[in-house]
Design an enzyme around this catalytic site. Structure first.
Site, PDB file in Angstrom:
ATOM      1  N   ARG A 296       0.823  -1.208   0.000  1.00 33.35           N
ATOM      2  CA  ARG A 296       0.000   0.000   0.000  1.00 33.35           C
ATOM      3  C   ARG A 296       0.857   1.258   0.000  1.00 33.35           C
ATOM      4  NH1 ARG A 296      -5.333  -2.083   3.486  1.00 33.35           N
ATOM      5  NH2 ARG A 296      -6.041  -3.277   1.680  1.00 33.35           N
ATOM      6  N   TYR A 440      -5.954  -0.924  -7.094  1.00 32.30           N
ATOM      7  CA  TYR A 440      -5.395  -2.170  -6.549  1.00 32.30           C
ATOM      8  C   TYR A 440      -4.820  -2.001  -5.137  1.00 32.30           C
ATOM      9  CZ  TYR A 440      -0.877  -1.133  -9.124  1.00 32.30           C
ATOM     10  OH  TYR A 440       0.261  -0.607  -9.647  1.00 32.30           O
ATOM     11  N   GLU A 441      -4.501  -3.109  -4.542  1.00 28.58           N
ATOM     12  CA  GLU A 441      -4.106  -3.150  -3.115  1.00 28.58           C
ATOM     13  C   GLU A 441      -5.184  -2.567  -2.212  1.00 28.58           C
ATOM     14  OE1 GLU A 441      -1.841  -5.006  -2.539  1.00 28.58           O
ATOM     15  OE2 GLU A 441      -0.801  -4.970  -4.445  1.00 28.58           O
ATOM     16  N   GLY A 442      -6.432  -2.806  -2.534  1.00 33.62           N
ATOM     17  CA  GLY A 442      -7.531  -2.253  -1.750  1.00 33.62           C
ATOM     18  C   GLY A 442      -7.986  -0.956  -2.384  1.00 33.62           C
ATOM     19  N   GLN A 447      -9.671   1.758   1.664  1.00 34.06           N
ATOM     20  CA  GLN A 447      -8.675   2.439   2.509  1.00 34.06           C
ATOM     21  C   GLN A 447      -9.384   3.358   3.502  1.00 34.06           C
ATOM     22  OE1 GLN A 447      -5.546   1.489   2.164  1.00 34.06           O
ATOM     23  NE2 GLN A 447      -6.045   0.272   0.345  1.00 34.06           N
TER      24      GLN A 447
END
Lengths: 598, 598
Positions: A296, A440-442, A447
């Site tokens: 992240r 991406y990555e959440g 977040q």
């Protein structure tokens, strides 16, 4: 053709003068990173990025990756050579412990290199970037045997890594995942299932690919409590530890997507592939979270990286392109028109982007330093405080820096008029590449939820209270400085808004969790603005002090920092009031529209 | 695969109930547009767009246009057939005068069809869209002979039109243009030069292409005062008025660009092509401005169109995609997860987009009605007032609706997570297509300058004062209505901010024009928010009155309008305060950064 110059001087100023990187030189990792070493690494890294990666960026976009009928994937022309050079120079080893062949330097130094690499060529940078994330997970959770076997090769870059989370029906909600793992009785498992959106899933850069795969052991509980993490190499190792047999892992297809064409986004098929458990059974999500926090922060940096390179090219264009005359009379009377940088609206755009880039860079480095401290400090309280800060700020950095990094890449593209829409100028690629970082990555909405739902309430609000104390303490220290009122007053206003929003969340989010969800994105951006405003105020304190001392040839640079910071305070900080007003309206209206009315 | 349903009911509600379209039925054009006719046209138009244009949208994006070695350009598969159907149905003739074969309906009806077409297939809609602009310029400035020769064929769509303004070294600043025109003594000119970014410049849809070209007559003054407008057909006409010989006009290449791949963006070479002067010598810019105002409204609508279709698909996905659970407990307990539309942050995104779309549609129709009135009213004062409104609001619509249309297409894409980044889902196409609307027909920064530099001060501020009076009068009329306080109070606050900003501009823009430039973009967006807020307040008045009367089967719809409007007031209007705060900081900081420091 776009160009890129890594902001080495700006970064050194932040590390050396503003963020106190060297104040920690008594600590492990930091002790190796003397000012000379840091400067040499940044300069060499900059050169590598500018000369070897940047020229491949457009080629990578145009050519993309190719999946061949036999399942092999080849990367764009030049990527393999550049990757070999990357390994040769040891760029992947900066922040890895010595025992696995690394240079044992602070991660807060490696992340700066990551920014440079992403600005130069984001699709390329993702290959080693994912390897770094995989290394982090293995360092934390793998047995010594696995570490000894895999980490040295991943440190050199001979082998790369991936994260395999998403499946066609689940991304955010990993509890739904179906990939299964069947124990073989010898400590290994047979892994079967399909994973999608696997960046760097298959390619021709490395001798082996170490896939970290979330799967459910047969008979494990449903939901997130039944997920385990496995190491599944592309090729199984022979007795000497060299990649040998294929392992039932194959790339089914690569996605056609909006950008980052130089990176192979793969559908990965696991067909009774042999895998080994990393960490404990059914604790896979926890293990993966280590990797996700690293990732992240890396993605946050991608946001800044595209905004930075897009800004640089927009500035060059704005100085070169002549069109119309200044509203206050010709500035280039010898030419048929003035360069467009004479226009206030053009400067407004450029300074918006630049004042974000510099503050965002400061904030991610500040956070990364806290991350290092959380690992290496000998003081338990300091470690905990640093870890709190890192945990609190990670979703903010990921959400805000990628949202704004995209917005500002779009604004930089706008400077080019019609040319910004044409592929050959390269600006539209920055926009397309930057777009993925919000997802991406959440996805950024996740977040924001992580921030208000998990990070804020954790430990009775310890992390946010500490942040208030840090910024409040700064304001107490410098609030009386008459020359800095242009910084401290707007920062105070921003902090007040953030505190009011936090109070609102405490009062209303408890009563109805939908209020927290409804406020989450505005709250995240509010914290981002205040965090970056705090960075500008810190920069201003340093700049002012140095100017008073007499700054010699740095005088111009320092004055310009004060101007840019003033711009941030005047033009970006006012948004905090609107954010507070919006989020304070709560969830009622949005929850009352019947689903069928959407 | 994305889908699209034209918002016929919403549009009829606006026309019939909110914006008083039929109040003008005593006027020419409006008199033909009875409620039945309007409904029939919208429904038929919707069907055409949904069934024939939308299915070609992704094909057009993937396939793009092809330039062949002989200079011919072919459009994507299916475009020619769809265009023939378009002509067959007479969709291009709605707002053209009867004497040229048109249906003589209000332009405010045609623009709605334009929205539907752009939502369904923006790249396709540009071909007839540019023809409409060319017709407008010819109607206003061409001699009867040219009108009789060209307009009937352009009305049917047998011939299409283009605008040729930009050259490689000049876009915004047309005073720099170099294309030259040499008089031939017979009333014709030889036109030579290169034009770039010519949308629909060459294609296989029509028998002829009528290029309107800005050029400089030999010996004309330098700068904008020496520019004339020419009609240059692709093929010269024979004695019977049929396209015959080629005319020295050729497509040199088509651009590789970010989006609108289905539309051919051409480099056009004029090599002693025969052209005829339209309007007066050296008054070409004025003539072109007619076309540009039409075109700017059309581009504004493109912004809404992408936001609308992106919204529709995001809603469908949010109802279908299951992921996680509601924060207040499972909403679909029979399923492994809830659809993501249960999440407040998802609803926040969707309602932001939707509440913008509806207000933006209302505002552009309101403006287009004023445009019609400015042409057909029998009352001089009414014509002038309508023309003032149209002139004032055109740059606001162009700038705000395209900026926000893009932002909201991006937000809709975000709903899809990783799938939003993948081409096959179609969401990233909406984003790429929407992006151009912020750039062409005058980049949005130019719209903002047009607003503050030309439209505001014109006639002593007559237009903006009238706008204040219109909204202020509305507030006076409805401000006491207790049930509408949620609308009138935020609108009043927005209007106050806009008036304060206008006052600031008057006081500071005169003293230093850079202050006007520095404020322009924020001011434009501030006016857009207030304009759309005014539309929501108008909708609320109507909805409330109808609900009090008893609305039968419309009750749900009307209640939902009040909810959506409330959302707009709570969540979008607070931005006006931040805009005022930002713009009031003036130009000083941004002008004080030395050029070399950027």
């Amino acid at each position: 053709m776009p160009s890129y110059n890594a902001p080495v001087e700006d970064t050194l100023f932040l590390l050396n003068d503003v963020l106190g990187f060297h104040d920690h030189s008594h600590l492990p990792r930091f002790s190796e990173a003397t000012p000379d070493v840091v400067e040499a690494i940044l300069k060499e890294g900059a050169k590598f990025c500018e000369e070897q990666l940047q020229p491949l960026n457009q080629i990578g976009d145009h050519e993309g990756c190719t999946r061949h009928d036999d399942g092999r994937v080849t990367t764009p022309k030049g990527f393999k050579e550049a990757y070999d050079a990357f390994c040769e120079a040891g760029w992947g080893s900066l922040a890895i412990p010595e025992q696995y062949g690394g240079q044992n330097l602070p991660a807060s130094l490696a992340v700066v290199l990551n920014e440079f690499m992403c600005s130069a060529n984001m699709a390329f940078a993702m290959y080693p970037g994912l390897t770094q994330g995989a290394i982090a997970a293995l360092l934390e959770h793998a047995s010594d045997e696995f570490k000894d076997t895999y980490l040295p090769k991943m440190t050199t870059g001979e082998w790369t890594g991936t994260m395999n989370l998403t499946e066609p029906h689940c991304g955010t909600d990993l509890g739904l995942l179906r990939t299964k793992a069947v124990p073989q009785g010898d400590g290994s498992y047979k892994i079967s299932g399909t994973k999608i959106f696997i960046s760097a899933g298959e390619h021709d850069l490395s001798d082996n690919i170490v896939h970290l795969v979330l799967a459910r052991i047969e008979g494990a509980p449903a939901g997130t409590k039944g997920i385990s993490l496995f190491l599944v190499p592309k090729k199984r190792l022979d007795a000497d530890g060299n990649p040998a047999e294929d392992n039932g892992v194959s790339c089914g297809s690569i996605e056609e997507k909006m950008g980052i064409h130089g990176n192979a986004t793969c559908v990965m098929n696991y067909d009774e592939a042999t895998g080994w458990l990393i960490g404990e059974e059914n604790k896979g999500l926890r293990a993966m979270f280590v990797m996700m926090n690293e990732a992240r922060l890396g993605v946050a940096i991608q946001g800044v990286s595209q905004s930075e390179v897009a800004y640089q090219n927009a500035v060059a264009y704005a100085k070169d392109r002549i069109q119309g005359r200044s509203l206050t009379g010709p500035k280039a009377p010898d030419k048929p028109a003035d360069p467009i940088i004479v226009h206030p609206d053009v400067r407004r755009v450029l300074m918006t982007i630049r004042s974000f880039n510099e503050a965002a860079r400061a904030l991610y480095i500040h956070t990364a330093i806290k991350g290092d401290i959380s690992h290496v400090s000998e003081d338990e309280a300091e470690r905990q405080a640093a870890d709190d800060f890192m945990g609190l700020m990670t979703p903010v950095l990921k959400g805000v820096l990628t949202d704004k990094g995209f917005d500002y890449s779009v604004m930089a593209q706008q400077m080019f008029g019609g040319h910004g829409y044409i592929s050959e100028w390269g600006m539209e690629q920055f926009v397309r590449d930057a777009r993925i970082a919000m997802i991406y990555e959440g996805a950024n909405g996740i977040q924001a939820l992580d921030l208000v739902g998990r990070k804020l309430p954790a430990n009775g609000g310890r992390a946010i209270q500490a942040f208030f104390k840090e910024v409040g303490g700064f304001l107490k220290e410098h609030g009386d400085n008459e020359d800095l009122q242009g910084f401290t007053k707007p920062l105070k206003k921003g902090l007040d808004d953030l505190q009011a929003a936090t109070m609102w969340l405490m009062q209303n989010g408890m009563a109805n969790p939908d209020n927290a969800g409804a406020a989450s994105t505005d709250y995240m951006h509010l914290m981002g603005l205040v965090g970056m405003g705090y960075m500008w105020a810190k920069i201003a304190v340093v700049a002012q002090a140095k100017l008073e001392e007499g700054a010699g040839d740095k005088e111009e640079m320092l004055k310009n920092k004060l101007t840019l910071g003033t711009f941030y305070m005047e033009r970006l900080m006012p948004e905090t009031g609107a954010q507070l007003a919006r989020l304070s309206t709560g969830a009622q209206t949005m929850m009352s529209l019947p689903e069928e009315a959407f």
